[in-house]
Design a protein around this motif. Structure first.
Motif, PDB file in Angstrom:
ATOM      1  N   VAL A 170       0.824  -1.208   0.000  1.00  0.00           N
ATOM      2  CA  VAL A 170       0.000   0.000   0.000  1.00  0.00           C
ATOM      3  C   VAL A 170       0.859   1.259   0.000  1.00  0.00           C
ATOM      4  CG1 VAL A 170      -1.704   1.327   1.315  1.00  0.00           C
ATOM      5  CG2 VAL A 170      -1.931  -1.152   1.113  1.00  0.00           C
ATOM      6  N   GLY A 171       1.826   1.306   0.943  1.00  0.00           N
ATOM      7  CA  GLY A 171       2.610   2.515   1.088  1.00  0.00           C
ATOM      8  C   GLY A 171       3.993   2.455   0.503  1.00  0.00           C
ATOM      9  N   GLY A 172       4.451   1.263   0.136  1.00  0.00           N
ATOM     10  CA  GLY A 172       5.778   1.134  -0.433  1.00  0.00           C
ATOM     11  C   GLY A 172       6.883   1.090   0.600  1.00  0.00           C
ATOM     12  N   ARG A 173       6.553   1.237   1.880  1.00  0.00           N
ATOM     13  CA  ARG A 173       7.553   1.219   2.941  1.00  0.00           C
ATOM     14  C   ARG A 173       7.028   0.407   4.109  1.00  0.00           C
ATOM     15  NH1 ARG A 173      11.642   4.928   2.378  1.00  0.00           N
ATOM     16  NH2 ARG A 173      11.386   6.456   0.715  1.00  0.00           N
ATOM     17  N   ALA A 174       7.946  -0.045   4.942  1.00  0.00           N
ATOM     18  CA  ALA A 174       7.581  -0.799   6.146  1.00  0.00           C
ATOM     19  C   ALA A 174       8.456  -0.335   7.304  1.00  0.00           C
ATOM     20  CB  ALA A 174       7.735  -2.290   5.923  1.00  0.00           C
ATOM     21  N   ASP A 175       8.483   0.980   7.522  1.00  0.00           N
ATOM     22  CA  ASP A 175       9.325   1.543   8.574  1.00  0.00           C
ATOM     23  C   ASP A 175       8.821   1.082   9.931  1.00  0.00           C
ATOM     24  OD1 ASP A 175      10.668   2.860   6.579  1.00  0.00           O
ATOM     25  OD2 ASP A 175       9.437   4.671   6.743  1.00  0.00           O
ATOM     26  N   GLY A 219      12.783 -16.253  15.929  1.00  0.00           N
ATOM     27  CA  GLY A 219      12.877 -17.699  16.092  1.00  0.00           C
ATOM     28  C   GLY A 219      13.848 -18.297  15.095  1.00  0.00           C
ATOM     29  N   ARG A 220      14.163 -19.586  15.333  1.00  0.00           N
ATOM     30  CA  ARG A 220      15.108 -20.293  14.474  1.00  0.00           C
ATOM     31  C   ARG A 220      14.431 -21.353  13.624  1.00  0.00           C
ATOM     32  NH1 ARG A 220      20.362 -21.312  18.469  1.00  0.00           N
ATOM     33  NH2 ARG A 220      20.723 -19.103  18.985  1.00  0.00           N
ATOM     34  N   ASP A 221      13.117 -21.423  13.643  1.00  0.00           N
ATOM     35  CA  ASP A 221      12.421 -22.409  12.823  1.00  0.00           C
ATOM     36  C   ASP A 221      12.217 -21.853  11.421  1.00  0.00           C
ATOM     37  OD1 ASP A 221      10.675 -20.436  13.410  1.00  0.00           O
ATOM     38  OD2 ASP A 221       9.108 -21.710  14.254  1.00  0.00           O
ATOM     39  N   GLU A 222      11.382 -22.566  10.629  1.00  0.00           N
ATOM     40  CA  GLU A 222      11.171 -22.164   9.242  1.00  0.00           C
ATOM     41  C   GLU A 222      10.564 -20.776   9.143  1.00  0.00           C
ATOM     42  OE1 GLU A 222      10.516 -24.996  10.526  1.00  0.00           O
ATOM     43  OE2 GLU A 222      11.580 -26.509   9.349  1.00  0.00           O
ATOM     44  N   VAL A 223       9.598 -20.471  10.036  1.00  0.00           N
ATOM     45  CA  VAL A 223       8.985 -19.145  10.004  1.00  0.00           C
ATOM     46  C   VAL A 223      10.006 -18.083  10.388  1.00  0.00           C
ATOM     47  CG1 VAL A 223       7.120 -17.729  10.928  1.00  0.00           C
ATOM     48  CG2 VAL A 223       6.740 -20.153  10.518  1.00  0.00           C
ATOM     49  N   GLY A 224      10.857 -18.388  11.369  1.00  0.00           N
ATOM     50  CA  GLY A 224      11.888 -17.439  11.750  1.00  0.00           C
ATOM     51  C   GLY A 224      12.870 -17.175  10.617  1.00  0.00           C
ATOM     52  N   ARG A 225      13.270 -18.249   9.916  1.00  0.00           N
ATOM     53  CA  ARG A 225      14.175 -18.059   8.779  1.00  0.00           C
ATOM     54  C   ARG A 225      13.494 -17.291   7.653  1.00  0.00           C
ATOM     55  NH1 ARG A 225      15.570 -23.516   9.955  1.00  0.00           N
ATOM     56  NH2 ARG A 225      14.446 -24.262   8.130  1.00  0.00           N
ATOM     57  N   LEU A 226      12.206 -17.570   7.433  1.00  0.00           N
ATOM     58  CA  LEU A 226      11.465 -16.810   6.431  1.00  0.00           C
ATOM     59  C   LEU A 226      11.410 -15.337   6.813  1.00  0.00           C
ATOM     60  CD1 LEU A 226       9.581 -16.563   3.973  1.00  0.00           C
ATOM     61  CD2 LEU A 226       7.680 -17.208   5.470  1.00  0.00           C
ATOM     62  N   SER A 227      11.186 -15.065   8.088  1.00  0.00           N
ATOM     63  CA  SER A 227      11.145 -13.684   8.551  1.00  0.00           C
ATOM     64  C   SER A 227      12.497 -13.002   8.369  1.00  0.00           C
ATOM     65  CB  SER A 227      10.728 -13.648  10.023  1.00  0.00           C
ATOM     66  OG  SER A 227      10.784 -12.329  10.520  1.00  0.00           O
ATOM     67  N   MET A 241      15.421  -8.881   2.686  1.00  0.00           N
ATOM     68  CA  MET A 241      14.878  -8.402   1.417  1.00  0.00           C
ATOM     69  C   MET A 241      14.351  -6.980   1.552  1.00  0.00           C
ATOM     70  SD  MET A 241      11.691  -9.917  -0.798  1.00  0.00           S
ATOM     71  CE  MET A 241      10.538  -9.267   0.427  1.00  0.00           C
ATOM     72  N   LEU A 242      13.672  -6.694   2.674  1.00  0.00           N
ATOM     73  CA  LEU A 242      13.165  -5.337   2.898  1.00  0.00           C
ATOM     74  C   LEU A 242      14.303  -4.334   3.000  1.00  0.00           C
ATOM     75  CD1 LEU A 242      10.261  -5.906   5.446  1.00  0.00           C
ATOM     76  CD2 LEU A 242      10.115  -5.529   2.993  1.00  0.00           C
ATOM     77  N   ASP A 243      15.380  -4.734   3.699  1.00  0.00           N
ATOM     78  CA  ASP A 243      16.521  -3.821   3.816  1.00  0.00           C
ATOM     79  C   ASP A 243      17.124  -3.529   2.444  1.00  0.00           C
ATOM     80  OD1 ASP A 243      16.146  -3.793   6.526  1.00  0.00           O
ATOM     81  OD2 ASP A 243      17.661  -5.348   6.936  1.00  0.00           O
ATOM     82  N   ARG A 244      17.243  -4.571   1.624  1.00  0.00           N
ATOM     83  CA  ARG A 244      17.809  -4.351   0.296  1.00  0.00           C
ATOM     84  C   ARG A 244      16.870  -3.515  -0.568  1.00  0.00           C
ATOM     85  NH1 ARG A 244      20.420  -9.524  -2.467  1.00  0.00           N
ATOM     86  NH2 ARG A 244      20.999  -7.816  -3.866  1.00  0.00           N
ATOM     87  N   ARG A 291      15.689   1.488  -3.048  1.00  0.00           N
ATOM     88  CA  ARG A 291      14.757   2.599  -3.234  1.00  0.00           C
ATOM     89  C   ARG A 291      15.435   3.934  -2.905  1.00  0.00           C
ATOM     90  NH1 ARG A 291       9.025   2.951  -2.623  1.00  0.00           N
ATOM     91  NH2 ARG A 291       8.424   5.102  -3.107  1.00  0.00           N
ATOM     92  N   GLU A 292      16.194   3.946  -1.823  1.00  0.00           N
ATOM     93  CA  GLU A 292      16.899   5.169  -1.450  1.00  0.00           C
ATOM     94  C   GLU A 292      17.942   5.542  -2.491  1.00  0.00           C
ATOM     95  OE1 GLU A 292      19.557   6.868   2.316  1.00  0.00           O
ATOM     96  OE2 GLU A 292      18.686   4.853   2.341  1.00  0.00           O
ATOM     97  N   ALA A 293      18.692   4.531  -2.969  1.00  0.00           N
ATOM     98  CA  ALA A 293      19.688   4.816  -3.999  1.00  0.00           C
ATOM     99  C   ALA A 293      19.033   5.306  -5.287  1.00  0.00           C
ATOM    100  CB  ALA A 293      20.516   3.567  -4.274  1.00  0.00           C
ATOM    101  N   GLN A 294      17.893   4.726  -5.614  1.00  0.00           N
ATOM    102  CA  GLN A 294      17.191   5.150  -6.822  1.00  0.00           C
ATOM    103  C   GLN A 294      16.695   6.592  -6.690  1.00  0.00           C
ATOM    104  OE1 GLN A 294      13.705   2.865  -7.645  1.00  0.00           O
ATOM    105  NE2 GLN A 294      13.522   3.578  -9.745  1.00  0.00           N
ATOM    106  N   ASP A 295      16.126   6.909  -5.527  1.00  0.00           N
ATOM    107  CA  ASP A 295      15.659   8.279  -5.318  1.00  0.00           C
ATOM    108  C   ASP A 295      16.808   9.273  -5.373  1.00  0.00           C
ATOM    109  OD1 ASP A 295      13.141   7.243  -5.020  1.00  0.00           O
ATOM    110  OD2 ASP A 295      13.165   7.282  -2.822  1.00  0.00           O
ATOM    111  N   ARG A 296      17.949   8.902  -4.746  1.00  0.00           N
ATOM    112  CA  ARG A 296      19.094   9.806  -4.749  1.00  0.00           C
ATOM    113  C   ARG A 296      19.638   9.973  -6.164  1.00  0.00           C
ATOM    114  NH1 ARG A 296      21.780   7.193  -1.460  1.00  0.00           N
ATOM    115  NH2 ARG A 296      23.369   6.230  -2.784  1.00  0.00           N
TER     116      ARG A 296
END
Length: 491
Positions: A228-233, A240-248, A254-257, A262-267
């Motif tokens: 919706v907003g393009g960001r997740a600040d 956790g260390r299970d599958e859900v934790g690894r997915l998270s 992925m969000l950090d990248r 996005r920041e590099a593109q804007d700059r």
């Protein structure tokens, strides 16, 4: 407003439906597994207990038959009238273990014609079945038949043993109502235990599913927020260390990248808009002057056309650099073993063809794991930058390669300390370089290449005059050994 409310309600209903569906699936799966396991274990336990009890009863009946066969005229020691004992299970129901004749073994003889003769214990008119007649008439010695018969309100376990040699058969029986009640109670207890295990398993499955879906729902909320907003600040993901934790964790990386991209593109867009404004303004001014080209002198016309050509060339170079910088991160160039000395030699030859400047190589034989084209482009940018700042110099440009560290030295004016930390920024141009051609993106590309290979960049004034500009690569990427001694090659 109404449409938005309907959309929010639909998302909530869909999320609740998915969560309940997953919870119900886990609960049902755990319940089924628990029920199957409990049923199998309970059934095996019941069968084992029933078989053991019946085996004990059959052993008692065989012992009574052996005793009766030894002396058919004497009652068995345990077949007489037992002493009166307290009723352990009083009531109007069938006799219990404490009732009269509860443990009495009934024995009798059966003739060949099926006539029964009472030998010991209470008199019970057992029916003579066809199987019993057959054993009494023609059965071999020791041949047996075990069955359960109901006489009146009681159930008896009846053992018939053929005596052979036309002597008929012997029967031993004991009533087993209490045994059936015990086994029935055991069966009910096992059923209740199965139900409890099934409910407990369903509860555990439900709780486990709620824990998993709670974290998955958190990921879903973050994904919806990004869509919706393009960001997740400030988004808090699952741990956790299970599958859900690894997915998270993967989702967080992925969000950090994405945020960095996005920041590099804007700059990049902002810097490009700022840098493109100057040549476009100049071209617009020159275009306005061209409307009065007939009023200009030949010298003014030549200057105007030279200015337009120069601005057009610079604009083209700027666009090329922007495209190169924007596409460099997304280019799918595979990593491979790269010999840095070969890249340095090709870059030096190319710069010599373009500028006429000689390049002195001092390289080792180290081999690194990297992207060949990007590394060669970075070396070429460093050499072109050195040639630009020392256009009239007679001394050759020097290239040093040592264990993944590439250094380019020139004999130009050097770099001020205030500019050393910013020369790798996009579009940055020091005061001494504003009159020189270029877009200000060459060293920015060098920094991107170095960071893509886990390295860093550096720039400083060279002792004795000139500048040293270069970059390093991550040590883990270095594969080849360093060659003892320096190799000097002139180009």
């Amino acid at each position: 407003m109404r449409l938005r409310s309907m959309r929010v309600c639909f998302k909530l209903r869909l999320r609740l439906r998915l969560r309940l569906s997953l919870c119900l699936r886990f609960a049902l799966a755990f319940a089924v597994v628990g029920a199957v396991v409990a049923t199998v274990v309970g059934r095996l336990s019941y069968c084992a207990a029933s078989d053991r009890i019946m085996a004990e009863i059959d052993s008692t009946l065989r012992s009574a038959t052996v005793a009766a066969a030894g002396d058919q005229d004497r009652a068995l020691p345990g077949s007489g009238t037992p002493a009166q004992t307290a009723d352990l299970y009083p009531g109007p129901d069938l006799p219990g273990p404490g009732d009269e004749d509860a443990r009495t073994v009934i024995t009798r003889a059966v003739d060949r014609d099926g006539t029964g003769t009472h030998l010991g214990g209470p008199t019970v008119p057992f029916p003579v079945s066809d199987a019993v007649r057959a054993l009494a008439a023609s059965g071999t010695t020791g041949q047996t038949d075990i069955t359960e018969v109901r006489v009146g309100v009681r159930t008896y376990r009846l053992l018939t043993t053929a005596l052979g040699d036309d002597r008929g058969a012997l029967q031993a029986a004991v009533h087993i109502d209490q045994t059936h009640r015990v086994l029935g109670g055991l069966e009910r207890e096992i059923a209740v235990a199965n139900l409890a295990i099934m409910l407990a398993a369903a509860g555990v499955g439900w709780l486990l599913a709620r824990r998993i879906t709670r974290r998955l729902e958190r990921l879903a909320r973050v994904a919806e927020k990004i869509s919706v907003g393009g960001r997740a600040d400030g988004a808090v993901l699952a741990d956790g260390r299970d599958e859900v934790g690894r997915l998270s964790a993967s989702f967080s990386r992925m969000l950090d990248r994405l945020a960095a991209a996005r920041e590099a593109q804007d700059r990049l867009v902002q810097d490009a808009a700022h840098e493109l404004r100057t040549p476009l303004t100049s071209l617009r001014t020159n275009a306005t002057v061209l409307r009065r080209v007939t009023e200009l002198s030949p010298y003014a016309r030549d200057r105007l056309l030279d200015d337009v050509e120069g601005e057009t060339t610079e604009l083209g170079q700027l666009v090329d650099e922007l495209v190169e910088l924007a596409m460099a991160r997304d280019r799918e160039e595979p990593e491979e073993p790269v010999e840095l000395s070969a890249l340095a030699r090709r870059a030096a030859q190319r710069v010599h063809r373009r500028t006429g400047r000689f390049v002195l190589l001092d390289v080792d034989d180290s081999i690194v794991r990297g992207r060949r084209q990007r590394l060669e482009r970075a070396m070429g940018n460093l050499l072109e930058n050195a040639a630009k700042f020392d256009p009239d110099g007679d001394d050759p440009i020097e290239v040093h390669v040592r264990r993944g560290r590439i250094t380019v030295r020139d004999h130009g004016p050097g770099i001020d300390a205030a500019d050393a930390e910013r020369v790798f920024d996009r579009f940055y141009r020091a005061d001494t370089a504003r009159s020189l051609p270029g877009s200000g993106l060459g060293l920015a590309i060098v920094r991107d290449v170095a960071e893509a290979h886990g390295g860093t960049v550096f720039a400083r004034t060279r002792p004795g005059g000139g500048a040293e500009v270069g970059f390093t690569l991550e040590r883990t990427r270095i594969r080849g050994p360093e060659t003892p001694g320096a190799k000097l090659r002139g180009t």
